[in-house]
Design a protein around this motif. Sequence first.
Motif, PDB file in Angstrom:
ATOM      1  N   GLY A 144       0.816  -1.209   0.000  1.00  0.00           N
ATOM      2  CA  GLY A 144       0.000   0.000   0.000  1.00  0.00           C
ATOM      3  C   GLY A 144       0.849   1.258   0.000  1.00  0.00           C
ATOM      4  O   GLY A 144       2.036   1.226   0.319  1.00  0.00           O
ATOM      5  N   GLN A 150       1.729   9.324  -0.986  1.00  0.00           N
ATOM      6  CA  GLN A 150       0.370   9.818  -1.161  1.00  0.00           C
ATOM      7  C   GLN A 150       0.197  11.252  -0.674  1.00  0.00           C
ATOM      8  O   GLN A 150      -0.195  12.146  -1.430  1.00  0.00           O
ATOM      9  CB  GLN A 150      -0.598   8.903  -0.419  1.00  0.00           C
ATOM     10  CG  GLN A 150      -2.044   9.353  -0.478  1.00  0.00           C
ATOM     11  CD  GLN A 150      -2.884   8.788   0.645  1.00  0.00           C
ATOM     12  OE1 GLN A 150      -2.392   8.602   1.767  1.00  0.00           O
ATOM     13  NE2 GLN A 150      -4.156   8.515   0.387  1.00  0.00           N
ATOM     14  N   VAL A 256     -11.120   4.614  -0.549  1.00  0.00           N
ATOM     15  CA  VAL A 256     -10.368   3.356  -0.569  1.00  0.00           C
ATOM     16  C   VAL A 256     -11.296   2.160  -0.366  1.00  0.00           C
ATOM     17  O   VAL A 256     -10.959   1.036  -0.738  1.00  0.00           O
ATOM     18  CB  VAL A 256      -9.224   3.325   0.468  1.00  0.00           C
ATOM     19  CG1 VAL A 256      -8.231   4.430   0.216  1.00  0.00           C
ATOM     20  CG2 VAL A 256      -9.747   3.372   1.886  1.00  0.00           C
ATOM     21  N   CYS A 273      -8.466  13.519  -3.648  1.00  0.00           N
ATOM     22  CA  CYS A 273      -7.756  12.393  -3.048  1.00  0.00           C
ATOM     23  C   CYS A 273      -6.595  11.987  -3.952  1.00  0.00           C
ATOM     24  O   CYS A 273      -6.455  12.490  -5.073  1.00  0.00           O
ATOM     25  CB  CYS A 273      -8.707  11.217  -2.825  1.00  0.00           C
ATOM     26  SG  CYS A 273      -9.568  10.669  -4.312  1.00  0.00           S
ATOM     27  N   TYR A 275      -4.502   8.254  -4.797  1.00  0.00           N
ATOM     28  CA  TYR A 275      -4.340   6.830  -4.528  1.00  0.00           C
ATOM     29  C   TYR A 275      -3.600   6.162  -5.682  1.00  0.00           C
ATOM     30  O   TYR A 275      -3.375   6.752  -6.739  1.00  0.00           O
ATOM     31  CB  TYR A 275      -5.708   6.149  -4.336  1.00  0.00           C
ATOM     32  CG  TYR A 275      -6.534   6.723  -3.212  1.00  0.00           C
ATOM     33  CD1 TYR A 275      -6.031   6.744  -1.906  1.00  0.00           C
ATOM     34  CD2 TYR A 275      -7.798   7.253  -3.445  1.00  0.00           C
ATOM     35  CE1 TYR A 275      -6.791   7.275  -0.868  1.00  0.00           C
ATOM     36  CE2 TYR A 275      -8.553   7.786  -2.407  1.00  0.00           C
ATOM     37  CZ  TYR A 275      -8.046   7.795  -1.127  1.00  0.00           C
ATOM     38  OH  TYR A 275      -8.784   8.321  -0.105  1.00  0.00           O
ATOM     39  N   ASN A 276      -3.308   4.884  -5.471  1.00  0.00           N
ATOM     40  CA  ASN A 276      -2.705   4.085  -6.528  1.00  0.00           C
ATOM     41  C   ASN A 276      -3.744   3.587  -7.525  1.00  0.00           C
ATOM     42  O   ASN A 276      -3.394   3.228  -8.647  1.00  0.00           O
ATOM     43  CB  ASN A 276      -1.965   2.885  -5.914  1.00  0.00           C
ATOM     44  CG  ASN A 276      -1.429   1.919  -6.940  1.00  0.00           C
ATOM     45  OD1 ASN A 276      -1.867   0.764  -6.993  1.00  0.00           O
ATOM     46  ND2 ASN A 276      -0.493   2.362  -7.762  1.00  0.00           N
ATOM     47  N   TYR A 277      -5.030   3.575  -7.140  1.00  0.00           N
ATOM     48  CA  TYR A 277      -6.029   2.976  -8.017  1.00  0.00           C
ATOM     49  C   TYR A 277      -7.330   3.764  -8.043  1.00  0.00           C
ATOM     50  O   TYR A 277      -7.770   4.301  -7.028  1.00  0.00           O
ATOM     51  CB  TYR A 277      -6.352   1.542  -7.580  1.00  0.00           C
ATOM     52  CG  TYR A 277      -7.373   0.879  -8.481  1.00  0.00           C
ATOM     53  CD1 TYR A 277      -7.035   0.492  -9.772  1.00  0.00           C
ATOM     54  CD2 TYR A 277      -8.686   0.687  -8.047  1.00  0.00           C
ATOM     55  CE1 TYR A 277      -7.974  -0.080 -10.609  1.00  0.00           C
ATOM     56  CE2 TYR A 277      -9.635   0.113  -8.888  1.00  0.00           C
ATOM     57  CZ  TYR A 277      -9.279  -0.268 -10.168  1.00  0.00           C
ATOM     58  OH  TYR A 277     -10.206  -0.825 -11.006  1.00  0.00           O
ATOM     59  N   SER A 278      -7.941   3.812  -9.208  1.00  0.00           N
ATOM     60  CA  SER A 278      -9.308   4.266  -9.411  1.00  0.00           C
ATOM     61  C   SER A 278      -9.930   3.391 -10.491  1.00  0.00           C
ATOM     62  O   SER A 278      -9.260   3.010 -11.452  1.00  0.00           O
ATOM     63  CB  SER A 278      -9.345   5.732  -9.866  1.00  0.00           C
ATOM     64  OG  SER A 278     -10.625   6.066 -10.393  1.00  0.00           O
ATOM     65  N   HIS A 304     -11.691  -1.785  -5.199  1.00  0.00           N
ATOM     66  CA  HIS A 304     -11.280  -0.469  -4.735  1.00  0.00           C
ATOM     67  C   HIS A 304      -9.783  -0.472  -4.435  1.00  0.00           C
ATOM     68  O   HIS A 304      -9.089  -1.469  -4.691  1.00  0.00           O
ATOM     69  CB  HIS A 304     -12.102  -0.013  -3.531  1.00  0.00           C
ATOM     70  CG  HIS A 304     -12.214  -1.004  -2.398  1.00  0.00           C
ATOM     71  ND1 HIS A 304     -11.122  -1.688  -1.859  1.00  0.00           N
ATOM     72  CD2 HIS A 304     -13.294  -1.425  -1.674  1.00  0.00           C
ATOM     73  CE1 HIS A 304     -11.515  -2.459  -0.866  1.00  0.00           C
ATOM     74  NE2 HIS A 304     -12.831  -2.333  -0.731  1.00  0.00           N
ATOM     75  N   GLU A 305      -9.291   0.638  -3.896  1.00  0.00           N
ATOM     76  CA  GLU A 305      -7.855   0.842  -3.693  1.00  0.00           C
ATOM     77  C   GLU A 305      -7.185  -0.317  -2.959  1.00  0.00           C
ATOM     78  O   GLU A 305      -6.188  -0.871  -3.432  1.00  0.00           O
ATOM     79  CB  GLU A 305      -7.635   2.145  -2.918  1.00  0.00           C
ATOM     80  CG  GLU A 305      -6.250   2.341  -2.318  1.00  0.00           C
ATOM     81  CD  GLU A 305      -5.226   2.855  -3.317  1.00  0.00           C
ATOM     82  OE1 GLU A 305      -4.059   3.055  -2.939  1.00  0.00           O
ATOM     83  OE2 GLU A 305      -5.585   3.068  -4.491  1.00  0.00           O
ATOM     84  N   SER A 309      -4.615  -3.277  -4.166  1.00  0.00           N
ATOM     85  CA  SER A 309      -3.313  -3.471  -3.511  1.00  0.00           C
ATOM     86  C   SER A 309      -3.136  -4.933  -3.097  1.00  0.00           C
ATOM     87  O   SER A 309      -2.045  -5.495  -3.200  1.00  0.00           O
ATOM     88  CB  SER A 309      -3.193  -2.569  -2.275  1.00  0.00           C
ATOM     89  OG  SER A 309      -3.081  -1.215  -2.637  1.00  0.00           O
ATOM     90  N   GLY A 346      -3.452  -0.875 -11.133  1.00  0.00           N
ATOM     91  CA  GLY A 346      -3.062   0.440 -10.637  1.00  0.00           C
ATOM     92  C   GLY A 346      -1.799   0.975 -11.287  1.00  0.00           C
ATOM     93  O   GLY A 346      -1.369   2.084 -10.991  1.00  0.00           O
TER      94      GLY A 346
END
Length: 406
Positions: A144, A150, A256, A273, A275-278, A304-305, A309, A346
């Motif tokens: 993560g 972040q 997340v 926000c 994050y690594n993922y959307s 989701h995030e 991960s 991601g």
Amino acid sequence: MSLNRRDFLGRTAALTTTAMLPTAVFADGTIKLGSILDASGPFDAYGKPMDQAMRMAVSEINEAGGLLGRQVEVTAYDTQSDMALYSQYGQQLTRQDKVDVVHGGILSASREAIRQTMRKTKTLYFYNVLYEGGVCDRNIFINGVTPAQQVEALVPFAMKNSGKKVYILAADYNYGQITARWIQKFVADNGGEVVGTDFFPLDVSDFGSTIAKVQTAAPDLVIAPLVGGAHLSFFRQWAAAGMKDKIALASTTLGVGNEHKVLTPEEGNGIMCAYNYSQELDTPENAQFKEKWAAMFDGDQSMHEIAVSHYHGIKTWAEGVRKAGSLDRMAIIEALETGISIMGPGGKVTVDPKTHHAVLDVHLMQMQDQQMKVIETLPQRQPVDTQAVCDLSANPNDNTQYEIEI
């Protein structure tokens, strides 16, 4: 899981299970993957999609022939969001089930409840959730985002879109407390001022007096590392008080667990926000991932995030096994320490040999109509906060969660 308000805040009972993937046929000599997650209870909106992500990753591995010519078998335990069960199930996975690897934990407290058990029993452990940084242990790999990956990106992005005066509202445990200090640092680094910081236990759901306090302080921006279903109430109450269009909002946690799909557009639009993922990432890897997920889970779109991960973590472990050509724990650790990379939904995920954390793409986003719209992608950000305190190449026997000096 169809995620709605009732599902997100609901409490469901679940039995501890030892589960095999229904799509795989197992022979003698399976590779055993242990899972410990909150698949029910207050944090099931995080844990259920993580469990789905684990099962999808293992299914893909098995369909491709498994690892070392053997299928991967899952033994999964549901803690029902009871922290005491993390230690119990951690011991059960290692001493009775004798698994080869454990993936699990959501809150930092759950990670620390099982990390020492994994170390003592010499069982490889993956923690696949964004967290406050600082864990230094050669037996663990963490996938993560950390605050330097972040928060350092989010703060200037949010301040550029709002102003220099910032108020922080954070969960009152180590993640929220440490993240709040990082926010304070990055606000100062970008020429801003923190005009207030408040902390809230995880069960607090009434933010009326807090909203009045923030109104009096009159910041340009509120940054909220709030956690869980109870804290989701803040965002609803903020909008109901007419504040959403007066003071900008950013969060290091909202979304997340797909919370932006629980909020109405009127409650969520404009929240920033990183994050690594959307789900809105426009890449071939994400399109393929979403298609496979929907096919495996009857059209469900709850990824989701931290589910992604978790998926990344299992695929990274599998790549380590392949490179090692062995299930020997140290052989896998040494293989991962060569800086193994995978491509996931991601983006590119690379093991940092020095810290066992992941080098990740971070996407700056803004919520719009229950989606997290990607504004900008910052590629391959290093976990420089943890790198400042952890060097497993020089100190392979380290076993510390450092409180990074900020």
